[in-house]
Design a protein around this motif. Structure first.
Motif, mmCIF file in Angstrom:
data_model
loop_
_atom_site.group_PDB
_atom_site.id
_atom_site.type_symbol
_atom_site.label_atom_id
_atom_site.label_comp_id
_atom_site.label_asym_id
_atom_site.label_seq_id
_atom_site.Cartn_x
_atom_site.Cartn_y
_atom_site.Cartn_z
ATOM 1 N N PHE A 11 1.265 -2.047 -0.481
ATOM 2 C CA PHE A 11 -0.324 -0.231 0.186
ATOM 3 C C PHE A 11 0.609 2.075 0.079
ATOM 4 C CE2 PHE A 11 -2.559 3.205 2.400
ATOM 5 C CZ PHE A 11 -3.115 3.607 1.199
ATOM 6 N N ALA A 12 1.958 0.917 0.809
ATOM 7 C CA ALA A 12 2.496 2.394 0.989
ATOM 8 C C ALA A 12 3.574 2.654 -0.476
ATOM 9 C CB ALA A 12 4.167 2.686 2.129
ATOM 10 N N LYS A 13 3.693 1.849 -1.561
ATOM 11 C CA LYS A 13 4.265 1.919 -3.025
ATOM 12 C C LYS A 13 4.151 1.115 -3.060
ATOM 13 C CE LYS A 13 8.671 3.303 -5.645
ATOM 14 N NZ LYS A 13 9.602 3.027 -5.197
ATOM 15 N N MET A 14 2.569 1.047 -4.372
ATOM 16 C CA MET A 14 2.016 0.228 -5.505
ATOM 17 C C MET A 14 4.094 -0.232 -6.111
ATOM 18 S SD MET A 14 0.019 -1.906 -5.954
ATOM 19 C CE MET A 14 -1.447 -1.291 -5.161
ATOM 20 N N PRO A 15 3.995 -1.923 -5.862
ATOM 21 C CA PRO A 15 5.069 -1.430 -8.036
ATOM 22 C C PRO A 15 4.181 -1.568 -8.789
ATOM 23 C CG PRO A 15 4.140 -4.168 -6.402
ATOM 24 C CD PRO A 15 3.917 -2.461 -5.850
ATOM 25 N N LYS A 16 5.677 -1.005 -9.494
ATOM 26 C CA LYS A 16 5.056 -0.797 -11.454
ATOM 27 C C LYS A 16 4.515 -1.745 -11.429
ATOM 28 C CE LYS A 16 7.066 1.332 -14.770
ATOM 29 N NZ LYS A 16 8.261 2.092 -15.595
ATOM 30 N N GLY A 17 3.387 -1.891 -12.447
ATOM 31 C CA GLY A 17 2.938 -2.953 -12.739
ATOM 32 C C GLY A 17 3.742 -3.374 -14.484
ATOM 33 N N GLU A 18 3.668 -4.842 -14.490
ATOM 34 C CA GLU A 18 4.497 -4.817 -15.791
ATOM 35 C C GLU A 18 2.751 -5.794 -16.432
ATOM 36 O OE1 GLU A 18 7.281 -8.526 -14.913
ATOM 37 O OE2 GLU A 18 8.298 -7.224 -13.689
ATOM 38 N N ASN A 19 2.610 -4.746 -16.938
ATOM 39 C CA ASN A 19 1.449 -4.965 -18.645
ATOM 40 C C ASN A 19 1.498 -6.070 -19.335
ATOM 41 O OD1 ASN A 19 0.567 -3.403 -16.476
ATOM 42 N ND2 ASN A 19 0.734 -1.131 -17.760
ATOM 43 N N GLU A 20 0.117 -6.613 -18.934
ATOM 44 C CA GLU A 20 0.530 -7.461 -21.251
ATOM 45 C C GLU A 20 -0.513 -7.972 -21.251
ATOM 46 O OE1 GLU A 20 1.275 -11.421 -19.528
ATOM 47 O OE2 GLU A 20 1.502 -11.144 -17.210
ATOM 48 N N ALA A 21 -1.078 -8.669 -21.972
ATOM 49 C CA ALA A 21 -2.551 -9.335 -22.546
ATOM 50 C C ALA A 21 -2.894 -10.250 -21.506
ATOM 51 C CB ALA A 21 -2.199 -9.643 -23.709
ATOM 52 N N VAL A 22 -3.847 -9.747 -21.071
ATOM 53 C CA VAL A 22 -4.657 -10.744 -19.681
ATOM 54 C C VAL A 22 -6.079 -11.477 -20.356
ATOM 55 C CG1 VAL A 22 -5.888 -10.935 -18.100
ATOM 56 C CG2 VAL A 22 -3.329 -9.894 -17.611
ATOM 57 N N ASP A 23 -6.672 -12.193 -20.683
ATOM 58 C CA ASP A 23 -7.550 -12.765 -21.028
ATOM 59 C C ASP A 23 -8.423 -13.301 -19.587
ATOM 60 O OD1 ASP A 23 -10.147 -14.252 -21.802
ATOM 61 O OD2 ASP A 23 -8.986 -15.300 -23.002
ATOM 62 N N LEU A 24 -9.624 -12.526 -19.218
ATOM 63 C CA LEU A 24 -10.174 -12.598 -17.963
ATOM 64 C C LEU A 24 -11.298 -13.744 -17.439
ATOM 65 C CD1 LEU A 24 -11.236 -8.614 -17.289
ATOM 66 C CD2 LEU A 24 -8.976 -9.837 -16.615
ATOM 67 N N ASN A 25 -11.850 -14.274 -19.128
ATOM 68 C CA ASN A 25 -12.041 -15.608 -19.239
ATOM 69 C C ASN A 25 -11.115 -16.529 -17.846
ATOM 70 O OD1 ASN A 25 -14.791 -14.462 -19.832
ATOM 71 N ND2 ASN A 25 -14.501 -15.577 -22.374
ATOM 72 N N ILE A 26 -10.119 -16.675 -18.617
ATOM 73 C CA ILE A 26 -9.475 -17.906 -18.136
ATOM 74 C C ILE A 26 -9.227 -17.397 -16.774
ATOM 75 C CG2 ILE A 26 -6.925 -18.696 -18.178
ATOM 76 C CD1 ILE A 26 -6.971 -18.309 -21.491
ATOM 77 N N MET A 27 -8.892 -16.077 -16.015
ATOM 78 C CA MET A 27 -7.958 -15.676 -15.006
ATOM 79 C C MET A 27 -9.230 -16.012 -13.676
ATOM 80 S SD MET A 27 -6.900 -12.548 -13.398
ATOM 81 C CE MET A 27 -5.237 -12.628 -14.237
ATOM 82 N N LEU A 28 -10.371 -15.702 -14.762
ATOM 83 C CA LEU A 28 -11.458 -15.711 -13.290
ATOM 84 C C LEU A 28 -12.175 -16.905 -13.643
ATOM 85 C CD1 LEU A 28 -13.568 -12.753 -14.229
ATOM 86 C CD2 LEU A 28 -12.179 -12.889 -11.833
ATOM 87 N N GLN A 29 -12.412 -18.273 -14.954
ATOM 88 C CA GLN A 29 -12.476 -19.591 -14.823
ATOM 89 C C GLN A 29 -11.436 -20.208 -12.901
ATOM 90 O OE1 GLN A 29 -12.443 -20.523 -18.165
ATOM 91 N NE2 GLN A 29 -14.635 -20.442 -18.786
ATOM 92 N N GLY A 30 -10.045 -19.423 -13.392
ATOM 93 C CA GLY A 30 -9.391 -20.236 -12.426
ATOM 94 C C GLY A 30 -9.359 -20.128 -10.612
ATOM 95 N N ILE A 31 -10.655 -18.297 -10.850
ATOM 96 C CA ILE A 31 -9.928 -18.243 -9.479
ATOM 97 C C ILE A 31 -12.042 -19.253 -9.015
ATOM 98 C CG2 ILE A 31 -10.865 -15.481 -7.967
ATOM 99 C CD1 ILE A 31 -9.543 -14.629 -9.950
ATOM 100 N N CYS A 32 -13.059 -19.479 -9.589
ATOM 101 C CA CYS A 32 -13.550 -19.660 -9.304
ATOM 102 C C CYS A 32 -13.589 -21.389 -8.917
ATOM 103 C CB CYS A 32 -14.743 -19.980 -10.218
ATOM 104 S SG CYS A 32 -15.709 -18.439 -11.317
ATOM 105 N N GLU A 33 -13.033 -21.847 -9.647
ATOM 106 C CA GLU A 33 -12.128 -23.683 -9.488
ATOM 107 C C GLU A 33 -11.604 -23.530 -8.067
ATOM 108 O OE1 GLU A 33 -10.239 -24.725 -12.460
ATOM 109 O OE2 GLU A 33 -11.737 -24.801 -14.219
ATOM 110 N N LEU A 34 -10.526 -22.170 -7.893
ATOM 111 C CA LEU A 34 -9.806 -22.368 -6.818
ATOM 112 C C LEU A 34 -10.908 -22.424 -5.297
ATOM 113 C CD1 LEU A 34 -7.599 -22.072 -5.680
ATOM 114 C CD2 LEU A 34 -7.132 -20.019 -5.484
#
Length: 332
Positions: free
Chosen positions: A179-202
């Motif tokens: 919170f004090a210093k948010m690290p600089k993001g390493e942006n890339e192409a992210v497929d939210l379908n794949i990410m959120l499906q994985g979260i749901c399974e977890l």
């Protein structure tokens, strides 16, 4: 000769003289009218320039007032004349100086207050794990002094407790550091379908937890830091599960849709909801409705989402649940 008597007068009008007088009067009136028209036009022109000379500095001052900003240094107005406008300019400059001093004092006070609150929160969060660690060590020391035959078994339990609490301390330190210093993001192409499906399974593997996922977008691609987004959605789902009373099973619904070239993710829970008086505190650091935690999860999520060019907000009904919305720019 007979005497004559006056019978009457015979008059003949002199038309030439009458016409000459009318012409002179008409000429005089026309000349007078021309003079008045000229004077009127002259007065209008003079009044226009006089009004411009009066309103120009006033407009200039008004423009300066419109761009006054507490967050930056405001320029003073230079005016050398000691007229009425000069008095107004001097008052404006004095107001700007006082405003900057007040803004600086306010910012200093807010920083000091924020650090005091942060220090209190850190101290509170650190004390929580230290208490069971101290008690465990004292219990183990007592067992050793009394030559308890189960000392090895107790030592293993104490070791496990210490490791868990140390991990807890490490997580607390990581949260405050993030919170004090948010690290600089390493942006890339992210497929939210794949990410959120994985979260749901977890999270769906947890006992009595129901997590569903729906999407109306075939390829919801966004350009952002994958790990940071994963942290945001994990936190939203985890908060949703923890907001549900123990008497009922948590149900989390995650839905993806497209809204005007933006990808929207909706996370709905069936928890206790958020009361209206706490609406303004949800994304404030240190605020939490849970018995444990640093209260930084949603504050960090806000930083991450806004840093990716998106927005996050919520809608809630007390006793029915809360819906969190995350909107991110669609990757083209």
């Amino acid at each position: 000769q007979h005497g004559t008597a006056l019978v009457g007068f015979l008059a003949f009008p002199y038309f030439e003289s009458s016409l000459t007088a009318d012409d002179e009067i008409s000429s005089f009136l026309i000349a007078l009218l021309n003079v008045y028209v000229f004077l009127l036009i002259g007065a209008i022109v003079v009044s226009y320039f006089i009004s411009k000379s009066v309103t120009r500095p006033l407009n200039f001052i008004a423009e300066k007032m419109q761009i006054v900003n507490l967050g930056k240094r405001n320029e003073l107005i230079e005016w050398n004349s000691r007229d009425e406008i000069g008095v107004l300019v001097r008052q404006y400059n004095r107001m700007i100086r006082e405003l900057e001093n007040s803004a600086e004092q306010l910012a200093r006070t807010e920083r000091e207050s924020a650090w005091r609150e942060m220090a209190k929160q850190i101290a509170h969060e650190i004390k929580n794990p230290l208490t069971p660690m101290k008690l465990s060590i004292q219990y183990l020391q007592k067992a050793i002094d009394e030559k308890n035959p189960r000392v090895h078994e107790l030592a293993a339990k104490v070791t496990q407790t210490l490791v868990e609490q140390i991990d807890n301390l490490s997580a607390i330190a990581t949260s405050f550091s993030s919170f004090a210093k948010m690290p600089k993001g390493e942006n890339e192409a992210v497929d939210l379908n794949i990410m959120l499906q994985g979260i749901c399974e977890l999270f769906g593997k947890e006992e009595n937890v129901s997590v569903s996922f729906t999407t109306s977008v075939e390829k919801p691609m966004v350009f952002a830091d994958k790990n940071q987004l994963l942290s945001v959605f994990n936190n939203l789902v985890k908060n949703g599960i923890q907001s549900v009373p123990e008497s009922q099973g948590p149900t989390i619904d995650i839905a993806i849709s497209e809204q005007h070239e933006m990808i929207q993710v909706k996370v709905i829970d069936n928890g206790i909801g958020i009361s209206e008086e706490n609406y303004s505190k949800v994304f404030v650091p240190n605020f939490t409705t849970k018995s444990s935690g640093t209260g930084l999860g949603l504050a960090i999520a806000l930083q991450i989402i806004e840093g990716a060019g998106g927005a996050i907000w919520f809608e809630s009904v007390v006793g029915q649940g809360t819906s969190f919305f995350v909107v991110l720019p669609k990757m083209k």
